[in-house]
Design a protein around this motif. Structure first.
Motif, mmCIF file in Angstrom:
data_model
loop_
_atom_site.group_PDB
_atom_site.id
_atom_site.type_symbol
_atom_site.label_atom_id
_atom_site.label_comp_id
_atom_site.label_asym_id
_atom_site.label_seq_id
_atom_site.Cartn_x
_atom_site.Cartn_y
_atom_site.Cartn_z
ATOM 1 N N LYS A 137 -2.335 12.330 9.198
ATOM 2 C CA LYS A 137 -2.674 11.675 10.378
ATOM 3 C C LYS A 137 -3.740 12.071 10.797
ATOM 4 N N HIS A 141 -1.632 6.080 14.108
ATOM 5 C CA HIS A 141 -1.631 4.702 14.159
ATOM 6 C C HIS A 141 -0.193 4.197 14.030
ATOM 7 N N PRO A 142 0.403 3.309 14.738
ATOM 8 C CA PRO A 142 1.696 2.736 14.220
ATOM 9 C C PRO A 142 1.576 1.854 12.915
ATOM 10 N N THR A 144 3.747 1.137 8.956
ATOM 11 C CA THR A 144 4.865 1.057 7.918
ATOM 12 C C THR A 144 4.078 1.748 6.713
ATOM 13 N N THR A 174 9.092 2.947 8.912
ATOM 14 C CA THR A 174 7.989 2.281 10.011
ATOM 15 C C THR A 174 8.094 3.576 11.096
ATOM 16 N N ASP A 175 6.860 3.788 11.437
ATOM 17 C CA ASP A 175 6.767 4.555 12.518
ATOM 18 C C ASP A 175 7.489 5.919 12.588
ATOM 19 N N TYR A 189 2.611 12.705 9.542
ATOM 20 C CA TYR A 189 3.749 11.980 9.728
ATOM 21 C C TYR A 189 4.757 12.528 8.474
ATOM 22 N N ARG A 211 -1.082 -0.330 8.972
ATOM 23 C CA ARG A 211 -1.087 -0.419 10.502
ATOM 24 C C ARG A 211 -0.644 -1.820 10.998
ATOM 25 N N SER A 212 0.281 -1.542 12.164
ATOM 26 C CA SER A 212 0.795 -2.656 12.941
ATOM 27 C C SER A 212 -0.091 -3.008 14.112
ATOM 28 N N ASP A 213 -1.131 -2.246 14.365
ATOM 29 C CA ASP A 213 -2.073 -2.609 15.460
ATOM 30 C C ASP A 213 -3.546 -3.106 15.109
ATOM 31 N N SER A 316 14.764 3.021 15.874
ATOM 32 C CA SER A 316 14.149 1.834 15.433
ATOM 33 C C SER A 316 14.634 1.547 13.992
#
Length: 359
Positions: A137, A141-142, A144, A174-175, A189, A211-213, A316
């Motif tokens: 990382k 970032h958040p 999957t 995810t995350d 991660y 990325r989810s963002d 989650s």
């Protein structure tokens, strides 16, 4: 061909020349970054292969040398930037056949890592075994992670196409939890998974980080061989050699590995129809006191945490992360603490394999 010495790489090792290498660059870095470290992606392991005391990239592995000859040394100074800012998680129909390992990247030229060769650095694994994936990382970032594997018909001597990969990822998460501060090799991660069964010989793992963002998406190829290995890496460095006989001894944990400063062990307390109780012991196995800890585990049978004590948790999907309470985070060297929980279980309980990290 004689047996060559195997060289096991420590994914968490800190290498100062990387910082020197960054100072040699004139190109501006990309906006966000990451790459698979265990099993290592082509760009990551070629970076390890080419590091020198001056910070220059001097490849030893012939495939890495060919990649740098085509794409230039910036492709390794930025080993964590195989990305498409407009990816949005897209795969087949977006990244062209023959360009999967480079992700069709446009920020930097990674086309050399699409070369069809059988002499890339390779990680030795065991089919059906558990593995702890580690994904750097460089920027956090958040999102999957999805990991695919090649079909048995794949050959490393032809360009990789989407038809060479199994249709569905064998694992996704995810995350996941992480360790370390972004911007260095020690930050990654990590998540536990099980490798596909029935695989042998050379294969390739293909990982997509969506990325989810934002729409930014990372792509990467990790060359592996299923030969009974335990994560050893060959083909890196002056004495790295090429693929060798299956290893007989598991690799030792590297000193100072941030993922190994504590350990977590699970035991079942008891169960009942529709649920069970468990306990996890966290132990400081490092050489310095801990100011805080986190534990992570993954359910496999649809469970949910019903209650938890001596810690705080988030869940989650199947992934549960537990942080210390305000009274049991400080652990002296060798000291332990426990937290307990009850679980609602619609089916059989999961044999949990928790992972511990510092917080």
């Amino acid at each position: 061909m004689g047996k060559r010495r195997r060289r096991a790489l420590a994914a968490g090792a800190v290498l100062g020349p990387a910082m020197i290498a960054g100072a040699l660059l004139t190109a501006a870095p990309a906006s966000a970054h990451g790459a698979m470290m265990v099993p290592g992606s082509r760009t990551y392991l070629c970076w390890k292969d080419g590091l020198s005391t001056t910070g220059q990239i001097v490849p030893h592995n012939p495939a890495c040398a060919a990649a740098v000859a085509q794409s230039g040394p910036n492709s390794l100074y930025n080993w964590f930037a195989v990305l498409r800012s407009d990816g949005a998680g897209r795969t087949r129909g977006f990244i062209p056949d023959g360009k999967l390992c480079s992700g069709g990247a446009v920020v930097y030229d990674f086309s050399g890592y699409d070369l069809a060769r059988d002499d890339w650095p390779v990680t030795h694994l065991t089919s059906g075994a558990g593995i702890e994936f580690r994904y750097n990382k460089w920027a956090a970032h958040p999102g999957t992670f999805r990991t695919y594997i090649t079909k048995d018909s794949w050959s490393p001597t032809r360009p990789l196409s989407w038809d060479d990969l199994e249709d569905q990822p064998f694992y996704s998460v995810t995350d996941p939890p992480s360790v370390g501060s972004p911007g260095n090799e020690d930050a990654y991660y990590h998540w536990n998974a099980r490798l596909p069964s029935g695989k042998s010989g050379r294969h390739l793992l293909y990982t997509v980080w969506q990325r989810s963002d934002s729409n930014e998406t990372f792509y990467g190829c990790s060359d592996v061989v299923f030969d009974g290995g335990n994560g050893e890496v060959t083909g890196v460095g002056e004495d790295g050699g090429g693929p060798t006989d299956p290893p007989t001894d598991p690799p030792t944990d590297p000193p100072g590995d941030p993922g190994k400063v504590c350990k977590a062990g699970y035991r079942s307390i008891g169960g009942w129809n529709g649920g069970y109780q468990g306990e996890i012991t966290v132990t400081n196995t490092g050489t310095l006191p801990l100011a805080g800890w986190m534990a992570h585990f993954t359910f496999a049978n649809g469970e949910t945490v019903d209650s938890l004590w001596n810690g705080t948790y988030t869940q989650s999907g199947p992934d549960v992360t537990v942080s210390n309470a305000n009274y049991n985070g400080a652990l002296a060297v060798g000291a332990s603490t426990t937290f307990g929980f009850t679980v609602k279980a619609p089916s059989s309980p999961t044999a949990l394999e928790p992972h511990c990290m510092t917080s």
